[in-house]
Design a protein around this motif. Sequence first.
Motif, PDB file in Angstrom:
ATOM      1  N   THR A 123     -29.773  -6.020  -8.644  1.00  0.00           N
ATOM      2  CA  THR A 123     -29.050  -7.263  -8.373  1.00  0.00           C
ATOM      3  C   THR A 123     -27.647  -6.972  -7.867  1.00  0.00           C
ATOM      4  N   GLY A 124     -26.987  -5.981  -8.475  1.00  0.00           N
ATOM      5  CA  GLY A 124     -25.650  -5.617  -8.024  1.00  0.00           C
ATOM      6  C   GLY A 124     -25.628  -5.158  -6.585  1.00  0.00           C
ATOM      7  N   LEU A 125     -26.632  -4.372  -6.183  1.00  0.00           N
ATOM      8  CA  LEU A 125     -26.700  -3.907  -4.802  1.00  0.00           C
ATOM      9  C   LEU A 125     -26.924  -5.064  -3.837  1.00  0.00           C
ATOM     10  N   ILE A 126     -27.750  -6.006  -4.226  1.00  0.00           N
ATOM     11  CA  ILE A 126     -27.997  -7.166  -3.360  1.00  0.00           C
ATOM     12  C   ILE A 126     -26.705  -7.952  -3.154  1.00  0.00           C
ATOM     13  N   ALA A 131     -21.738  -9.249   0.701  1.00  0.00           N
ATOM     14  CA  ALA A 131     -20.285  -9.274   0.892  1.00  0.00           C
ATOM     15  C   ALA A 131     -19.921  -8.457   2.127  1.00  0.00           C
ATOM     16  N   ARG A 132     -19.746  -9.128   3.237  1.00  0.00           N
ATOM     17  CA  ARG A 132     -19.458  -8.441   4.491  1.00  0.00           C
ATOM     18  C   ARG A 132     -17.994  -8.027   4.543  1.00  0.00           C
ATOM     19  N   CYS A 133     -17.730  -6.903   5.150  1.00  0.00           N
ATOM     20  CA  CYS A 133     -16.386  -6.320   5.113  1.00  0.00           C
ATOM     21  C   CYS A 133     -15.394  -7.113   5.958  1.00  0.00           C
ATOM     22  N   ILE A 134     -14.216  -7.390   5.371  1.00  0.00           N
ATOM     23  CA  ILE A 134     -13.172  -8.115   6.093  1.00  0.00           C
ATOM     24  C   ILE A 134     -11.835  -7.380   6.050  1.00  0.00           C
ATOM     25  N   ALA A 135     -11.795  -6.194   5.460  1.00  0.00           N
ATOM     26  CA  ALA A 135     -10.503  -5.535   5.305  1.00  0.00           C
ATOM     27  C   ALA A 135     -10.565  -4.069   5.723  1.00  0.00           C
ATOM     28  N   MET A 136     -11.185  -3.227   4.903  1.00  0.00           N
ATOM     29  CA  MET A 136     -11.129  -1.788   5.134  1.00  0.00           C
ATOM     30  C   MET A 136     -11.791  -1.375   6.444  1.00  0.00           C
ATOM     31  N   VAL A 137     -12.726  -2.182   6.937  1.00  0.00           N
ATOM     32  CA  VAL A 137     -13.386  -1.853   8.196  1.00  0.00           C
ATOM     33  C   VAL A 137     -12.384  -1.740   9.338  1.00  0.00           C
ATOM     34  N   LEU A 160     -15.110 -16.347   7.991  1.00  0.00           N
ATOM     35  CA  LEU A 160     -15.548 -17.741   8.012  1.00  0.00           C
ATOM     36  C   LEU A 160     -16.954 -17.876   7.456  1.00  0.00           C
ATOM     37  N   PHE A 161     -17.869 -17.016   7.915  1.00  0.00           N
ATOM     38  CA  PHE A 161     -19.256 -17.087   7.441  1.00  0.00           C
ATOM     39  C   PHE A 161     -19.345 -16.719   5.965  1.00  0.00           C
ATOM     40  N   GLN A 162     -18.474 -15.832   5.500  1.00  0.00           N
ATOM     41  CA  GLN A 162     -18.504 -15.435   4.098  1.00  0.00           C
ATOM     42  C   GLN A 162     -18.182 -16.602   3.179  1.00  0.00           C
ATOM     43  N   VAL A 163     -17.173 -17.371   3.554  1.00  0.00           N
ATOM     44  CA  VAL A 163     -16.791 -18.534   2.756  1.00  0.00           C
ATOM     45  C   VAL A 163     -17.920 -19.564   2.719  1.00  0.00           C
ATOM     46  N   VAL A 164     -18.547 -19.772   3.871  1.00  0.00           N
ATOM     47  CA  VAL A 164     -19.533 -20.842   4.004  1.00  0.00           C
ATOM     48  C   VAL A 164     -20.886 -20.472   3.415  1.00  0.00           C
ATOM     49  N   THR A 165     -21.299 -19.201   3.563  1.00  0.00           N
ATOM     50  CA  THR A 165     -22.687 -18.850   3.268  1.00  0.00           C
ATOM     51  C   THR A 165     -22.902 -17.946   2.055  1.00  0.00           C
ATOM     52  N   PHE A 166     -21.837 -17.381   1.461  1.00  0.00           N
ATOM     53  CA  PHE A 166     -22.034 -16.372   0.416  1.00  0.00           C
ATOM     54  C   PHE A 166     -22.877 -16.910  -0.744  1.00  0.00           C
ATOM     55  N   ALA A 167     -22.505 -18.062  -1.281  1.00  0.00           N
ATOM     56  CA  ALA A 167     -23.221 -18.618  -2.434  1.00  0.00           C
ATOM     57  C   ALA A 167     -24.663 -18.954  -2.075  1.00  0.00           C
ATOM     58  N   ALA A 168     -24.877 -19.514  -0.897  1.00  0.00           N
ATOM     59  CA  ALA A 168     -26.229 -19.894  -0.478  1.00  0.00           C
ATOM     60  C   ALA A 168     -27.115 -18.668  -0.292  1.00  0.00           C
ATOM     61  N   LEU A 169     -26.564 -17.618   0.312  1.00  0.00           N
ATOM     62  CA  LEU A 169     -27.345 -16.396   0.493  1.00  0.00           C
ATOM     63  C   LEU A 169     -27.647 -15.723  -0.842  1.00  0.00           C
ATOM     64  N   ASP A 189     -23.702 -17.251  -9.839  1.00  0.00           N
ATOM     65  CA  ASP A 189     -22.757 -18.367  -9.968  1.00  0.00           C
ATOM     66  C   ASP A 189     -21.432 -17.961  -9.352  1.00  0.00           C
ATOM     67  N   VAL A 190     -21.185 -18.416  -8.143  1.00  0.00           N
ATOM     68  CA  VAL A 190     -19.946 -18.063  -7.455  1.00  0.00           C
ATOM     69  C   VAL A 190     -19.417 -19.275  -6.709  1.00  0.00           C
ATOM     70  N   SER A 191     -18.122 -19.498  -6.838  1.00  0.00           N
ATOM     71  CA  SER A 191     -17.485 -20.634  -6.187  1.00  0.00           C
ATOM     72  C   SER A 191     -17.053 -20.262  -4.775  1.00  0.00           C
ATOM     73  N   PRO A 192     -17.348 -21.115  -3.793  1.00  0.00           N
ATOM     74  CA  PRO A 192     -16.838 -20.862  -2.436  1.00  0.00           C
ATOM     75  C   PRO A 192     -15.319 -20.764  -2.395  1.00  0.00           C
ATOM     76  N   TRP A 193     -14.642 -21.427  -3.337  1.00  0.00           N
ATOM     77  CA  TRP A 193     -13.180 -21.380  -3.364  1.00  0.00           C
ATOM     78  C   TRP A 193     -12.682 -19.994  -3.763  1.00  0.00           C
ATOM     79  N   HIS A 194     -13.446 -19.324  -4.638  1.00  0.00           N
ATOM     80  CA  HIS A 194     -13.065 -17.964  -5.018  1.00  0.00           C
ATOM     81  C   HIS A 194     -13.204 -17.020  -3.827  1.00  0.00           C
ATOM     82  N   VAL A 195     -14.292 -17.182  -3.073  1.00  0.00           N
ATOM     83  CA  VAL A 195     -14.485 -16.361  -1.879  1.00  0.00           C
ATOM     84  C   VAL A 195     -13.390 -16.654  -0.861  1.00  0.00           C
ATOM     85  N   ALA A 196     -13.056 -17.937  -0.692  1.00  0.00           N
ATOM     86  CA  ALA A 196     -12.011 -18.319   0.266  1.00  0.00           C
ATOM     87  C   ALA A 196     -10.661 -17.718  -0.127  1.00  0.00           C
ATOM     88  N   ALA A 197     -10.356 -17.730  -1.439  1.00  0.00           N
ATOM     89  CA  ALA A 197      -9.085 -17.153  -1.898  1.00  0.00           C
ATOM     90  C   ALA A 197      -9.025 -15.665  -1.581  1.00  0.00           C
TER      91      ALA A 197
END
Length: 365
Positions: A123-126, A131-137, A160-169, A189-197
Amino acid sequence: MTATRAELDHDTRIAGRLSRLDRFLPVWILSAMAVGLGLGRLIPGLDQALGSVEVQGVSLPIALGLLVMIYPVLAKVRYDRLDTVVADRRMLASSLLLNWLIGPALMFTLAWLFLPDLPHYRTGLIIVGLARCIAMVIIWNDLACGDREAAAVLVALNSLFQVVTFAALGWFYLSVLPGWLGLDQSGLDVSPWHVAASVVVFLGVPLAAGYLSRRVGEKRWGRAVYERSFLPKIGPWALYGLLFTIVILFALQGRQIIGQPLDVARIALPLLTYFALMWGGGFLLGRAMRLTYERTTTLAFTAAGNNFEIAIAVAIATFGVTSGEALAGVVGPLIEVPALVALVYVSLWLRHRYPQHLPTSTEAR
């Protein structure tokens, strides 16, 4: 807008200086990993102390390291050229395909193939795959002499896609798809607001700082002086920020990693496979589309990298700090950092064998 020969020559000289500066990069990174693991193992309570310095689930030490790491690279981006990247619709579509369809599906498949008997690590690997890379890449792309402007656009698109789709995926790959296949199901259980922050902190702040530096610097000194005098001064801070971030990451989880070496090894195998396949697939796809080396490299690295901070934070928030899911998230950067550094060298080796006459995809049209 196309680059002049003088500008291209200047980019080559800058890349050459960075290459000489970073020639011992693997040594520094391995040393930082060792220091972090040692500190986390030898200093009682250090991981709890570092972990407690956070705001809304965002680690302030890691945020500081990423800001210092990414800002110099984003200050180098020529923002007046972003339109040439946005116009390259085939590259944008390919990046979305790699990151949001192929990447999560591949990690789901590898997690079940390599860890059928370890549901928590699986589950952790999934979660890592979502979580697509937005920084170190941005750092890996710059070290490999990729297209900075393309990296900025693709990373923003991933954000943008991470905020919108992370919880659904997460719901789809942990609950819906396993149910269809008759496999064990889990939840997320993850809030889109946490991903956005997280996106705002790890990308928005350094992006704004880099953009303002470019605008103000060029207005005050002109482009030539800005790139010849200012950028070389701030350039080394990218390496300092990278090393600081690695030390903090491994200090936070050093005790867990050292205490469970066999589990770490089992988690590492699907991760290594994932990074190799995603990077290789991205590079081959860029080559097949007749992209330049720079954009092909950017496509490959943005496909291969993952956002370890979001993956770890989500795993801890949902399953607990001592859970197997959290350990799998922690092993992510342990494997990703040396793996992608190695791929930087593979990319630079391929650079000298890449057909330089290929037009960009926009020129091909």
